[in-house]
Design a protein around this motif. Sequence first.
Motif, PDB file in Angstrom:
ATOM      1  N   ASN A   1       0.808  -1.212   0.000  1.00 25.29           N
ATOM      2  CA  ASN A   1       0.000   0.000   0.000  1.00 25.29           C
ATOM      3  C   ASN A   1       0.846   1.268   0.000  1.00 25.29           C
ATOM      4  OD1 ASN A   1      -2.330  -1.917   1.183  1.00 25.29           O
ATOM      5  ND2 ASN A   1      -3.225  -0.063   0.305  1.00 25.29           N
ATOM      6  N   LEU A   2       1.953   1.207  -0.704  1.00 23.50           N
ATOM      7  CA  LEU A   2       2.764   2.408  -0.951  1.00 23.50           C
ATOM      8  C   LEU A   2       2.522   2.936  -2.357  1.00 23.50           C
ATOM      9  CD1 LEU A   2       6.270   1.917   0.719  1.00 23.50           C
ATOM     10  CD2 LEU A   2       4.825   3.936   0.878  1.00 23.50           C
ATOM     11  N   ASP A   3       1.582   2.339  -3.065  1.00 20.83           N
ATOM     12  CA  ASP A   3       1.295   2.739  -4.441  1.00 20.83           C
ATOM     13  C   ASP A   3       0.307   3.906  -4.444  1.00 20.83           C
ATOM     14  OD1 ASP A   3      -0.474   0.729  -3.343  1.00 20.83           O
ATOM     15  OD2 ASP A   3      -1.533   0.778  -5.239  1.00 20.83           O
ATOM     16  N   ASP A   4       0.380   4.702  -5.499  1.00 20.23           N
ATOM     17  CA  ASP A   4      -0.423   5.918  -5.582  1.00 20.23           C
ATOM     18  C   ASP A   4      -1.790   5.634  -6.197  1.00 20.23           C
ATOM     19  OD1 ASP A   4       1.803   7.387  -4.617  1.00 20.23           O
ATOM     20  OD2 ASP A   4       2.656   7.334  -6.620  1.00 20.23           O
TER      21      ASP A   4
ATOM     22  N   ARG B   1       3.332   6.748   3.415  1.00 21.23           N
ATOM     23  CA  ARG B   1       3.569   5.634   4.347  1.00 21.23           C
ATOM     24  C   ARG B   1       2.773   4.420   3.872  1.00 21.23           C
ATOM     25  NH1 ARG B   1       2.692  10.019   7.792  1.00 21.23           N
ATOM     26  NH2 ARG B   1       4.600  10.729   8.837  1.00 21.23           N
ATOM     27  N   PRO B   2       3.251   3.220   4.203  1.00 23.18           N
ATOM     28  CA  PRO B   2       2.573   1.998   3.744  1.00 23.18           C
ATOM     29  C   PRO B   2       1.342   1.682   4.580  1.00 23.18           C
ATOM     30  CG  PRO B   2       4.497   1.415   5.038  1.00 23.18           C
ATOM     31  CD  PRO B   2       4.501   2.916   4.923  1.00 23.18           C
ATOM     32  N   ALA B   3       0.213   2.302   4.238  1.00 23.21           N
ATOM     33  CA  ALA B   3      -1.028   2.046   4.955  1.00 23.21           C
ATOM     34  C   ALA B   3      -2.206   2.422   4.080  1.00 23.21           C
ATOM     35  CB  ALA B   3      -1.072   2.839   6.260  1.00 23.21           C
TER      36      ALA B   3
ATOM     37  N   GLY C   1       6.401   6.831  16.139  1.00 24.46           N
ATOM     38  CA  GLY C   1       6.408   8.123  15.470  1.00 24.46           C
ATOM     39  C   GLY C   1       6.506   8.023  13.963  1.00 24.46           C
ATOM     40  N   ASP C   2       6.336   6.806  13.431  1.00 26.34           N
ATOM     41  CA  ASP C   2       6.395   6.618  11.984  1.00 26.34           C
ATOM     42  C   ASP C   2       5.740   5.280  11.664  1.00 26.34           C
ATOM     43  OD1 ASP C   2       6.913   7.171   9.353  1.00 26.34           O
ATOM     44  OD2 ASP C   2       9.101   7.121   9.523  1.00 26.34           O
ATOM     45  N   LEU C   3       5.682   4.973  10.375  1.00 29.28           N
ATOM     46  CA  LEU C   3       5.192   3.676   9.908  1.00 29.28           C
ATOM     47  C   LEU C   3       5.974   3.351   8.656  1.00 29.28           C
ATOM     48  CD1 LEU C   3       3.024   1.426  10.369  1.00 29.28           C
ATOM     49  CD2 LEU C   3       1.604   2.657   8.723  1.00 29.28           C
ATOM     50  N   THR C   4       6.758   2.276   8.690  1.00 32.69           N
ATOM     51  CA  THR C   4       7.646   1.937   7.586  1.00 32.69           C
ATOM     52  C   THR C   4       7.453   0.478   7.185  1.00 32.69           C
ATOM     53  OG1 THR C   4       9.502   1.154   8.938  1.00 32.69           O
ATOM     54  CG2 THR C   4       9.335   3.538   8.571  1.00 32.69           C
ATOM     55  N   VAL C   5       8.111   0.094   6.117  1.00 31.82           N
ATOM     56  CA  VAL C   5       8.045  -1.286   5.643  1.00 31.82           C
ATOM     57  C   VAL C   5       8.552  -2.252   6.701  1.00 31.82           C
ATOM     58  CG1 VAL C   5       8.932  -2.876   3.904  1.00 31.82           C
ATOM     59  CG2 VAL C   5       8.228  -0.581   3.242  1.00 31.82           C
ATOM     60  N   ALA C   6       9.534  -1.821   7.494  1.00 36.79           N
ATOM     61  CA  ALA C   6      10.089  -2.685   8.535  1.00 36.79           C
ATOM     62  C   ALA C   6       9.050  -3.074   9.572  1.00 36.79           C
ATOM     63  CB  ALA C   6      11.263  -1.984   9.219  1.00 36.79           C
TER      64      ALA C   6
ATOM     65  N   PRO D   1      -5.282  13.346   4.148  1.00 36.50           N
ATOM     66  CA  PRO D   1      -4.014  12.766   4.610  1.00 36.50           C
ATOM     67  C   PRO D   1      -2.816  13.396   3.917  1.00 36.50           C
ATOM     68  CG  PRO D   1      -5.157  11.253   3.142  1.00 36.50           C
ATOM     69  CD  PRO D   1      -6.109  12.375   3.402  1.00 36.50           C
ATOM     70  N   VAL D   2      -1.666  13.315   4.544  1.00 35.57           N
ATOM     71  CA  VAL D   2      -0.438  13.803   3.927  1.00 35.57           C
ATOM     72  C   VAL D   2      -0.250  13.067   2.595  1.00 35.57           C
ATOM     73  CG1 VAL D   2       2.060  14.024   4.132  1.00 35.57           C
ATOM     74  CG2 VAL D   2       0.610  14.307   6.164  1.00 35.57           C
ATOM     75  N   GLY D   3      -0.100  13.825   1.515  1.00 32.46           N
ATOM     76  CA  GLY D   3       0.036  13.233   0.185  1.00 32.46           C
ATOM     77  C   GLY D   3      -1.282  13.062  -0.536  1.00 32.46           C
TER      78      GLY D   3
END
Length: 507
Positions: A87-90, A261-263, A336-341, A444-446
């Motif tokens: 879910n990082l796709d536009d 972010r991936p969500a 404080g973030d959300l990443t692939v990890a 949302p941001v973006g």
Amino acid sequence: MKETEEQTERGGLLAELAEWAAALRPDDLPPRVVELAQSQVLSQLAAIRAGLAHPRGRDLVRAFGPPLQDDPARSACVLAGLGSWLNLDDTAYAGHLSNSTVSVPVAYARALGLSGAELVTAVIVANECAARVTAASTLGPFRGQMAVQTSLVGAVSGRLHCQGAPAARWTDALSLALSMPPWTLHHAFLSSDARVLSVLAPVRMSMDACDAATAGLRGAADILEHPGGFLSRFADVPLPDTVTCGLGRLWHTDTLSFKVRPAGPGIDAAVDCAVALHPALRGVEPSQISEIVVEASHYTAYVGRLAEKYAAGPGAPSSTLPLSLRYTVATALLSGDLTVADYAPPAVRDADRWALAEKVRLVHDPEMTRELFRGEAPFGEAVRRAGPRGAEWLRAFGGEELLDLLGRPGDPADDYAHATKRTPARVTVQLADGRTLMRERTIPVGGAGPDTRARHRELMRAKFLSTGGDVESAASFGELFDMNAKELGHLLETAVGSVPEESETCQ
């Protein structure tokens, strides 16, 4: 095979769309749309890098080969698969575009030695075709990445524009691709790793459709609008007029929302709120948080409740976790973030975040639902274009209460240059000591809106750098349209990056 005059004279929505799309050239594109598409390419390459760094991405590479390989059709499939499932796709007003509309042109631009202008034009053409067919079926059983029509049309359009194919071949390839479309099963999509293949499979079908059309196989030009055609099965309220409405005037690329972010889908704003709350929670242990209330629209509540059935603990599939509002909000509050990890070990085994996720309560806010439908994306424009017929879909989606809440739909937009994506959320954290912390966000941001139109280049450079991309490549995408073939080829090789070693962990 040489296309005959008979083929070019066939009627139907696809034929009209194909005639316009095949003829579109770089000089026909508005500068603002070109700038958005340049950021879109950079954004999707960042998503591909992220997918490549994850263990499931490496599984995909073992199955189908590296993202850049000699066969552009196979390369297109791998690029599409890597960039989709986190879910990082536009997205646009209608559809998850970039998985096909960027990945396929990137593969063919590299293989054919195209210039930057040719690549960007192919991306925009693919956007416009895929978004229009998706818009025609938005009020239907499938949304988001489960709507395979987006990828089927985007892949065919992106490839054939790169190849300079005549319009008649577009009509055949598009109609063949839409003739036997996959019917996504919700259970499999949410309960297993099948989601990793959810875009790769339709893109592969489209590559076969292009080969078949080139060899002379013909499709039904009226496959969209025929009573027994695509829209009759994939749309509860078909909107066939959207396929050709405003060609060259209504640019669906204007409605792009960029993922930072991936969500998702629909939970981005809640995650943004959680990220904003994190600094105020420094020094607060998870056990000191009594409750986390997320107020959101009916759409966010619908997606959240659907995903929670499958994201109930550390054993949940990695591909399902980006859809979990509880897991993503809890993670963002803690880190404080959300990443692939956060979708791979050791993060997915973190007891604290799962304990905190259990404290998240999702509440429907009626005013936020009204706000959701005021924007073009994801449903507002479709409901307005449906007019009175939209009531049928709204009733099925949210019951009679939703109909009463929204009232009469307004008029559809005559220009998408000011489109918005409103998926509002309010996150309230109740602490055991009695304190209450709250943040709220509408876009949302973006997300499509004035802030993103002003900052998309900056936002996507940051996204690319966060996946390990280099500063020079990130800056180069601002000049993508003006690159010659050699410059573009070098940039794509550098930007995609190499396949990580088996021992490497996702970053």
